[in-house]
Design an enzyme around this catalytic site. Structure first.
Site, short mmCIF file in Angstrom:
data_model
loop_
_atom_site.label_atom_id
_atom_site.label_comp_id
_atom_site.label_asym_id
_atom_site.label_seq_id
_atom_site.Cartn_x
_atom_site.Cartn_y
_atom_site.Cartn_z
N CYS A 58 80.70 65.33 34.02
CA CYS A 58 82.14 65.29 34.27
C CYS A 58 82.60 66.70 34.59
CB CYS A 58 82.86 64.76 33.03
SG CYS A 58 82.20 63.20 32.47
N ARG A 63 81.48 66.63 40.47
CA ARG A 63 80.73 66.41 39.24
C ARG A 63 80.86 64.98 38.74
NH1 ARG A 63 79.26 71.14 36.75
NH2 ARG A 63 79.01 70.01 34.81
N TRP A 66 82.41 60.98 35.19
CA TRP A 66 81.27 60.17 35.63
C TRP A 66 80.91 59.31 34.42
CZ3 TRP A 66 76.05 59.54 34.26
CH2 TRP A 66 75.26 58.88 35.21
N ASN A 87 82.49 66.31 28.27
CA ASN A 87 81.40 66.12 29.23
C ASN A 87 80.12 66.01 28.41
OD1 ASN A 87 79.65 66.19 31.45
ND2 ASN A 87 79.57 68.44 31.43
N GLY A 88 79.30 64.99 28.68
CA GLY A 88 78.04 64.84 27.95
C GLY A 88 77.97 63.50 27.26
N GLU A 111 62.14 63.94 51.20
CA GLU A 111 63.53 64.40 51.21
C GLU A 111 64.36 63.62 52.22
OE1 GLU A 111 65.45 65.90 49.46
OE2 GLU A 111 66.99 66.93 50.61
N LYS A 164 67.65 61.45 51.14
CA LYS A 164 68.98 61.67 51.76
C LYS A 164 69.54 60.35 52.26
CE LYS A 164 70.03 65.07 50.65
NZ LYS A 164 69.11 65.71 49.85
N GLU A 206 70.57 57.99 49.25
CA GLU A 206 71.76 58.38 48.47
C GLU A 206 73.03 58.36 49.29
OE1 GLU A 206 70.97 63.21 48.19
OE2 GLU A 206 71.98 62.25 46.54
N HIS A 222 46.31 52.71 52.98
CA HIS A 222 45.98 52.23 51.63
C HIS A 222 47.03 51.25 51.11
CE1 HIS A 222 42.69 55.07 51.42
NE2 HIS A 222 43.52 56.00 51.91
N LYS A 246 77.16 65.33 41.21
CA LYS A 246 76.43 66.50 41.69
C LYS A 246 75.55 67.10 40.61
CE LYS A 246 75.58 69.82 44.60
NZ LYS A 246 74.61 69.48 45.64
O1 M6R Z 1 71.28 70.78 40.34
P1 M6R Z 1 69.84 70.38 40.51
O2 M6R Z 1 69.21 71.09 41.67
O3 M6R Z 1 69.03 70.53 39.25
O4 M6R Z 1 69.87 68.84 40.87
C1 M6R Z 1 68.67 68.12 40.99
C2 M6R Z 1 68.91 66.76 41.61
O5 M6R Z 1 69.78 66.01 40.82
C3 M6R Z 1 69.49 66.88 43.03
O6 M6R Z 1 68.68 67.63 43.88
C4 M6R Z 1 69.69 65.48 43.64
O7 M6R Z 1 68.46 64.87 43.86
C5 M6R Z 1 70.51 65.57 44.93
N1 M6R Z 1 71.66 64.72 44.85
C6 M6R Z 1 69.76 65.16 46.13
O8 M6R Z 1 70.52 65.31 47.29
#
Ligand code: M6R
Length: 615
Positions: free
Chosen positions: A2, A27, A76, A102-103, A484, A488, A491, A507, A610
């Site tokens: 959050c 966040r 969140w 937050n947490g 990656e 992308k 998500e 395989h 994030k």
């Molecule tokens: O803040 P961080 O780099 O530790 O975050 C790690 C992952 O949560 C972050 O890279 C996530 O996979 C991204 N949303 C991907 O785009």
């Protein structure tokens, strides 16, 4: 996950809180709320399910009285869905105290049972409301908000940042943290608290990081940091290296579009001052530098995109410094009972520096006696401060949930470290190091060239907006790029996407290929010393024979791919280990444009946040 803002100072709390929440919304964006002590001494609150804009509209339609003390929250959801009732702030039983969180409070059900037995009732399903009720009960003992907070936090298990205010203490906001971020902003006649500096950078760039298990009390003219038991502790001030404009969209359609375009600068800034006369200079390593020659094994820990940067780090550092390296997902790491010794170096990679899974893994490594190095993008973040040393990536604030510029900056930082380690261990000649650094230094200009090809990718993404599944293939350093690209697309566009090592196809995964199936292939350079190019071209032919539609990301002038690809996205020539820094960009743009074509919010995709500060 959050976002939290606190403010004391002038009678403009609402403006400060909403501005801060706007910059922290990445966040969490399930609901938002504020609590303010008005000039007349009342405690007023407003909270709404939905994005911050819903709360802002509500406040426009029905104004809330302003004041000079306030707290704000963007959520969140963890305990309880995203409803008005579950939104923060939560109140004490007498309604005089408001609290945001937050947490996760892991023992909340035990504490709730205690309060229920004491006749308390609850309006929400959250763990947070338990803390609010507990704090109200402690406050009634009469020794002030900070002392009451101290008695509450020692009873809480889990991770938390808490902020609270009480109508009988106008001009005071208190906060506490354990394994969850909280930073102080120092103003002139006003002070701020925030989950990160973005909360207040518009007003001040002077910041103070708060340590684990500490409590802070701010008034307009004072800041006091103590441990949970009220003993004052020293806290160090730092200067935020970017300004508010860096965290604004600046005319771009989305933060993600802006951040993709900032990749040349992100790499250049990460390299700046760290390459001198053809050698790596990393004063950032401090005392750890002298211990590097003892290191006999490296474990890289990270999550999501950062873990793919870690995989690339493994290929490069193993090759250059000739050390065994493994890459582990942070959340799996400590449960595998890893073998760690004082000669193991654990490198954590995290954009936010607050990812709970990675933080816990770092703490585990410290307790096991390993050396720790953090690759981090956020100044003063918890993971950076817990580690023996930190190499900051200077990518600037990354606001969009999907990581882009942080990824390329992480690779650049890992490569710098790998070349430095090779120098320490004598595994590469100074000439070879100089040559690799030359390659790395050329990346920003090459990234500029890649960005110029984005129009074609936008067209492709529009044509493919109805696509239901996309596969991504790569080999060697192309494999993490494939992973990656798939992440992308998942998500952002909510499309089923998988990344595979191209050699693994036969395989099993090749069974997924049916006529029309789009497959992105990250093609190694024909100049690749491992001769993987021919093998990947064969892989392309195998899937094309089964009807796949091939979208190849290949080096400019790679004539061997042309006959077999439906579409070739060219990238500039680069050494094998450096290609991923370029090849990933078209995949980022493809995912963003496809999501945009589907009408989705690329900065705030559903169900995500994030900074993942829960385990
Ligand atoms: O803040 P961080 O780099 O530790 O975050 C790690 C992952 O949560 C972050 O890279 C996530 O996979 C991204 N949303 C991907 O785009």
């Amino acid at each position: 996950m959050c976002g939290i803002v606190g403010y004391v100072g002038r009678p403009k709390s609402l403006e400060v809180l909403l501005g801060g929440l706007g910059r922290l919304e990445y966040r969490g964006y399930d609901s938002a709320g504020v609590a303010i002590i008005t000039a007349g001494g009342d405690l007023v609150t407003r909270k709404r399910a939905g994005k911050l804009a819903v709360l802002v509209d509500d406040l426009k339609a029905d104004a809330l009285e302003d004041g000079s003390t306030g707290i704000g929250h963007t959520r969140w959801a963890t305990h309880g869905g995203p409803t008005d009732q579950n939104a923060h702030p939560h109140l004490s039983r007498d309604g005089k105290l408001a609290l945001i969180h937050n947490g996760i409070i892991e023992n909340f059900s035990v504490l709730k049972a205690e309060l229920l037995a004491d006749g308390y009732t609850f309006e929400s399903e959250t763990d947070t409301e338990v803390a609010a009720k507990l704090l109200g009960r402690e406050y009634d003992k009469g020794d002030g908000l900070a002392a009451a907070l101290g008695r509450v936090v020692v009873r809480l298990e889990g991770a938390f940042t808490l902020l609270a205010l009480h109508k009988d203490e106008p001009g005071v906001v208190v906060g506490a943290r354990r394994n969850s971020p909280l930073v102080i902003g120092l103003g002139d006649g006003e002070n701020f608290l925030g989950s990160d500096v973005a909360a207040f950078v518009e007003h001040t760039r002077r910041a103070v990081a708060i340590g684990q298990d500490q409590i802070v009390t701010i008034t307009p003219t004072s800041v006091l940091v103590t441990d949970f038991f009220g003993t004052e502790v020293e806290a160090s001030e730092f200067q935020v290296s970017w300004d508010a404009s860096a965290a604004e969209k600046g005319g771009w359609s989305s933060f993600m579009a802006k951040e993709i375009s900032e990749q040349p600068e992100a790499v250049a800034n990460t390299l700046r001052t760290r390459i001198v006369d053809g050698a790596v200079v990393l004063p950032d390593l401090g005392e750890l530098d002298a211990e590097l020659s003892d290191v006999d094994r490296i474990v890289i820990i990270a999550c999501g995109t950062a873990s793919y940067a870690g995989m690339l780090g493994k290929y490069a550092i193993e090759k250059w410094a000739r050390l065994p390296i493994e890459v582990q997902l942070s959340h799996e790491f400590r449960y595998s009972e890893p073998v760690l010794t004082p000669t193991t170096l654990v490198i954590s990679i995290s954009q936010s520096g607050e990812t709970m899974d990675t933080l816990m893994a770092v703490k585990y490594a410290i307790e096991a006696g390993a050396k720790t190095l953090s690759i981090c993008n956020t100044q003063g973040a918890t993971i950076a401060r817990e580690s023996d040393a930190v190499i900051y990536t200077h990518a600037g604030p990354e606001v969009a949930v999907a990581s882009t510029k942080a990824f390329v900056a992480q690779i650049a930082a890992l490569y710098l470290f790998g070349l430095h380690l090779a120098a320490v261990r004598g595994t590469l000649s100074p000439e070879a190091i100089g040559e690799a650094l030359g390659e790395l230094s050329a990346i920003p200009a090459k990234l500029e060239q890649v960005l110029l090809t984005s129009t074609r990718i936008t067209e492709l993404a529009k044509w493919m907006s109805d696509t239901r599944a996309v596969l991504f293939l790569g080999r060697h350093v192309g494999y993490p790029v494939a992973l990656e690209g798939a992440l992308k697309l998942k998500e952002l566009a909510y499309i089923h996407a998988e990344g595979f090592a191209a050699g693994e196809l036969k395989h099993g995964p090749i069974a997924l290929i049916e006529p029309g199936q789009p497959v992105f292939v990250v093609v190694p350079s024909p100049r690749d010393p491992n001769s993987l190019h021919a093998k990947v071209v064969s892989n392309i032919q195998e899937i094309r024979a089964r009807g796949a539609r091939i979208l190849a990301v290949a080096e400019q002038g790679d004539a061997a791919v042309l006959p077999f690809a439906d579409e070739v996205i060219p990238i500039p020539l680069a050494g094998a280990l450096f290609e991923p820094l370029l090849a990933v960009v078209p995949l980022q743009i493809f995912a963003m444009e496809l999501a945009t074509a589907k009408g989705l919010d690329v900065d705030q995709p559903r169900n995500l946040a994030k900074s993942v500060t829960v385990e």
